[in-house]
Design a protein around this motif. Structure first.
Motif, PDB file in Angstrom:
ATOM      1  N   ARG A  49       5.676  -0.438 -17.636  1.00  0.00           N
ATOM      2  CA  ARG A  49       4.721  -0.294 -16.535  1.00  0.00           C
ATOM      3  C   ARG A  49       5.449  -0.003 -15.227  1.00  0.00           C
ATOM      4  NH1 ARG A  49       1.779  -4.073 -19.459  1.00  0.00           N
ATOM      5  NH2 ARG A  49       2.832  -5.846 -18.518  1.00  0.00           N
ATOM      6  N   ARG A  50       6.559  -0.709 -14.983  1.00  0.00           N
ATOM      7  CA  ARG A  50       7.327  -0.487 -13.751  1.00  0.00           C
ATOM      8  C   ARG A  50       7.885   0.930 -13.701  1.00  0.00           C
ATOM      9  NH1 ARG A  50      10.838  -6.087 -13.076  1.00  0.00           N
ATOM     10  NH2 ARG A  50       9.043  -7.473 -12.918  1.00  0.00           N
ATOM     11  N   ARG A  53       5.044   3.241 -12.919  1.00  0.00           N
ATOM     12  CA  ARG A  53       4.678   3.114 -11.503  1.00  0.00           C
ATOM     13  C   ARG A  53       5.675   3.856 -10.623  1.00  0.00           C
ATOM     14  NH1 ARG A  53       1.246  -0.072  -9.375  1.00  0.00           N
ATOM     15  NH2 ARG A  53       2.520  -0.538  -7.571  1.00  0.00           N
ATOM     16  N   ALA A  56       5.195   7.559 -10.911  1.00  0.00           N
ATOM     17  CA  ALA A  56       3.933   7.991 -10.297  1.00  0.00           C
ATOM     18  C   ALA A  56       3.950   7.851  -8.776  1.00  0.00           C
ATOM     19  CB  ALA A  56       2.771   7.194 -10.886  1.00  0.00           C
ATOM     20  N   GLY A  57       5.030   7.300  -8.230  1.00  0.00           N
ATOM     21  CA  GLY A  57       5.142   7.173  -6.783  1.00  0.00           C
ATOM     22  C   GLY A  57       4.519   5.923  -6.200  1.00  0.00           C
ATOM     23  N   HIS A  58       4.203   4.945  -7.047  1.00  0.00           N
ATOM     24  CA  HIS A  58       3.657   3.676  -6.550  1.00  0.00           C
ATOM     25  C   HIS A  58       4.791   2.776  -6.093  1.00  0.00           C
ATOM     26  CE1 HIS A  58      -0.345   4.576  -7.998  1.00  0.00           C
ATOM     27  NE2 HIS A  58       0.171   4.907  -9.174  1.00  0.00           N
ATOM     28  N   LEU A  59       4.453   1.796  -5.287  1.00  0.00           N
ATOM     29  CA  LEU A  59       5.457   0.838  -4.848  1.00  0.00           C
ATOM     30  C   LEU A  59       5.946   0.018  -6.038  1.00  0.00           C
ATOM     31  CD1 LEU A  59       3.776  -0.415  -1.569  1.00  0.00           C
ATOM     32  CD2 LEU A  59       5.770   1.061  -1.755  1.00  0.00           C
ATOM     33  N   GLN A 115      -5.363  -1.001   2.424  1.00  0.00           N
ATOM     34  CA  GLN A 115      -4.710  -0.317   1.310  1.00  0.00           C
ATOM     35  C   GLN A 115      -3.254  -0.771   1.167  1.00  0.00           C
ATOM     36  OE1 GLN A 115      -4.697   3.938   1.713  1.00  0.00           O
ATOM     37  NE2 GLN A 115      -3.365   4.232  -0.037  1.00  0.00           N
ATOM     38  N   GLU A 118      -3.063  -4.299  -0.218  1.00  0.00           N
ATOM     39  CA  GLU A 118      -3.300  -4.330  -1.669  1.00  0.00           C
ATOM     40  C   GLU A 118      -2.056  -3.887  -2.430  1.00  0.00           C
ATOM     41  OE1 GLU A 118      -5.861  -5.658  -3.385  1.00  0.00           O
ATOM     42  OE2 GLU A 118      -6.457  -6.332  -1.394  1.00  0.00           O
ATOM     43  N   GLU A 119      -1.364  -2.870  -1.920  1.00  0.00           N
ATOM     44  CA  GLU A 119      -0.133  -2.422  -2.573  1.00  0.00           C
ATOM     45  C   GLU A 119       0.936  -3.505  -2.529  1.00  0.00           C
ATOM     46  OE1 GLU A 119       0.859   1.297  -0.730  1.00  0.00           O
ATOM     47  OE2 GLU A 119      -0.750   2.366  -1.766  1.00  0.00           O
ATOM     48  N   VAL A 122       0.165  -6.072  -5.145  1.00  0.00           N
ATOM     49  CA  VAL A 122       0.560  -5.612  -6.484  1.00  0.00           C
ATOM     50  C   VAL A 122       2.062  -5.800  -6.676  1.00  0.00           C
ATOM     51  CG1 VAL A 122       0.782  -3.560  -7.946  1.00  0.00           C
ATOM     52  CG2 VAL A 122      -1.372  -4.032  -6.785  1.00  0.00           C
ATOM     53  N   MET A 123       2.826  -5.538  -5.623  1.00  0.00           N
ATOM     54  CA  MET A 123       4.280  -5.677  -5.724  1.00  0.00           C
ATOM     55  C   MET A 123       4.695  -7.116  -6.020  1.00  0.00           C
ATOM     56  SD  MET A 123       5.698  -3.341  -2.588  1.00  0.00           S
ATOM     57  CE  MET A 123       7.406  -3.789  -2.884  1.00  0.00           C
TER      58      MET A 123
END
Length: 135
Positions: A49-50, A53, A56-59, A115, A118-119, A122-123
């Motif tokens: 998952r990491r 992520r 995909a450019g997510h934190l 936003q 929320e990120e 998640v981190m």
């Protein structure tokens, strides 16, 4: 782990993540994933998952060393969001002169703050292993 506990863990993961996929890895790839998981205190699923992520450019998920600072930042952002909401509410109730451009700007910044918060949340979620270790 007994059968009931295993079923409960699967249900909990299903609620958190929803979808399940099956992936085949070579022995070397799986060994690498397991080594990363051991080093990070995460399951192979969490490692995958990491990686997704990150691609995909997510934190990323925060390390345990960074976690307290990120939790503090998320709390500070919550406070900023509350202040933005109060400012917009004061304009809407006539306590402050209404300015359409200012209202739109405050709402846009407030949305960005929410936003980003929320990120950050998640981190700090981390893997199941990390959450259980903190408990």
């Amino acid at each position: 782990m007994d059968a009931d506990a295993q079923k409960a863990a699967v249900k909990s993961a299903s609620r958190r993540y929803g979808e399940v996929t099956h992936i085949r890895f070579s022995a070397d790839e799986l060994a690498s994933l397991k080594a990363i998981g051991e080093r990070e205190g995460a399951t192979v699923s969490e490692v995958v998952r990491r990686l997704v992520r990150a691609e995909a450019g997510h934190l990323p998920v925060a390390s345990e060393a960074l976690r307290p600072a990120i939790v503090d930042m998320a709390d500070q952002l919550r406070r900023v969001g509350v202040n933005f909401n109060q400012a917009v509410r004061a304009m809407n109730h006539g306590r402050v002169a209404h300015d359409e451009d200012l209202e739109q700007a405050l709402m846009a910044v407030g949305n960005l703050v929410r936003q980003f918060r929320e990120e950050l949340k998640v981190m700090t979620g981390g893997s199941r292993k990390a959450r259980e270790a903190r408990s």
